[in-house]
Enzyme design. Structure first.
Site, PDB file in Angstrom:
ATOM      1  N   ARG A 135       0.841  -1.206   0.000  1.00  0.00           N
ATOM      2  CA  ARG A 135       0.000   0.000   0.000  1.00  0.00           C
ATOM      3  C   ARG A 135       0.873   1.252   0.000  1.00  0.00           C
ATOM      4  O   ARG A 135       0.604   2.200  -0.727  1.00  0.00           O
ATOM      5  CB  ARG A 135      -0.952   0.003   1.198  1.00  0.00           C
ATOM      6  CG  ARG A 135      -2.052  -1.028   1.088  1.00  0.00           C
ATOM      7  CD  ARG A 135      -2.997  -0.980   2.262  1.00  0.00           C
ATOM      8  NE  ARG A 135      -2.249  -1.156   3.507  1.00  0.00           N
ATOM      9  CZ  ARG A 135      -2.636  -0.722   4.698  1.00  0.00           C
ATOM     10  NH1 ARG A 135      -3.767  -0.076   4.835  1.00  0.00           N
ATOM     11  NH2 ARG A 135      -1.902  -0.944   5.766  1.00  0.00           N
ATOM     12  N   ASN A 194      -6.294  -2.518   1.902  1.00  0.00           N
ATOM     13  CA  ASN A 194      -6.298  -3.973   2.006  1.00  0.00           C
ATOM     14  C   ASN A 194      -7.739  -4.466   2.066  1.00  0.00           C
ATOM     15  O   ASN A 194      -8.581  -3.839   2.707  1.00  0.00           O
ATOM     16  CB  ASN A 194      -5.573  -4.439   3.269  1.00  0.00           C
ATOM     17  CG  ASN A 194      -4.075  -4.324   3.164  1.00  0.00           C
ATOM     18  OD1 ASN A 194      -3.509  -4.281   2.082  1.00  0.00           O
ATOM     19  ND2 ASN A 194      -3.413  -4.259   4.300  1.00  0.00           N
TER      20      ASN A 194
END
Length: 93
Positions: A21, A40
């Site tokens: 990320r 996520n």
């Protein structure tokens, strides 16, 4: 001039707890002109929503598919649409 688009992409593989990320956000900021987020999902995938010029979104999608990412990308699925707005910058959720 490119048309503004919305890219929604789902990345599967070993992409949780490997800095994926963070890497995606840094890549989006480096490309510039993209608003959206990366998060996520509970099934192990990562979801990316990016809005901006088509060429910028294409570049981010290409980077996601290069294999030069943290972890291991087994596949990327994407859909394209009209921008919806409501994002300021590119965030990690």
């Amino acid at each position: 001039m490119n048309d503004a688009v919305r890219l929604t992409a789902w990345v599967r593989g070993r992409v949780h707890q490997v800095g994926f990320r963070w890497w995606t956000r840094v890549s989006a900021l480096e490309i510039g002109g993209l608003d959206g987020y990366v998060s996520n999902l509970s099934d192990g995938r990562v979801q990316i929503v990016a809005e901006g010029d088509r060429s910028h979104c294409d570049r981010l999608l290409d980077w996601l598919r290069t294999g030069d990412t943290p972890g291991r990308v087994d596949g990327v699925t994407e859909i394209w649409g009209e921008p919806r707005g409501g994002y300021e910058g590119f965030a990690i959720r």
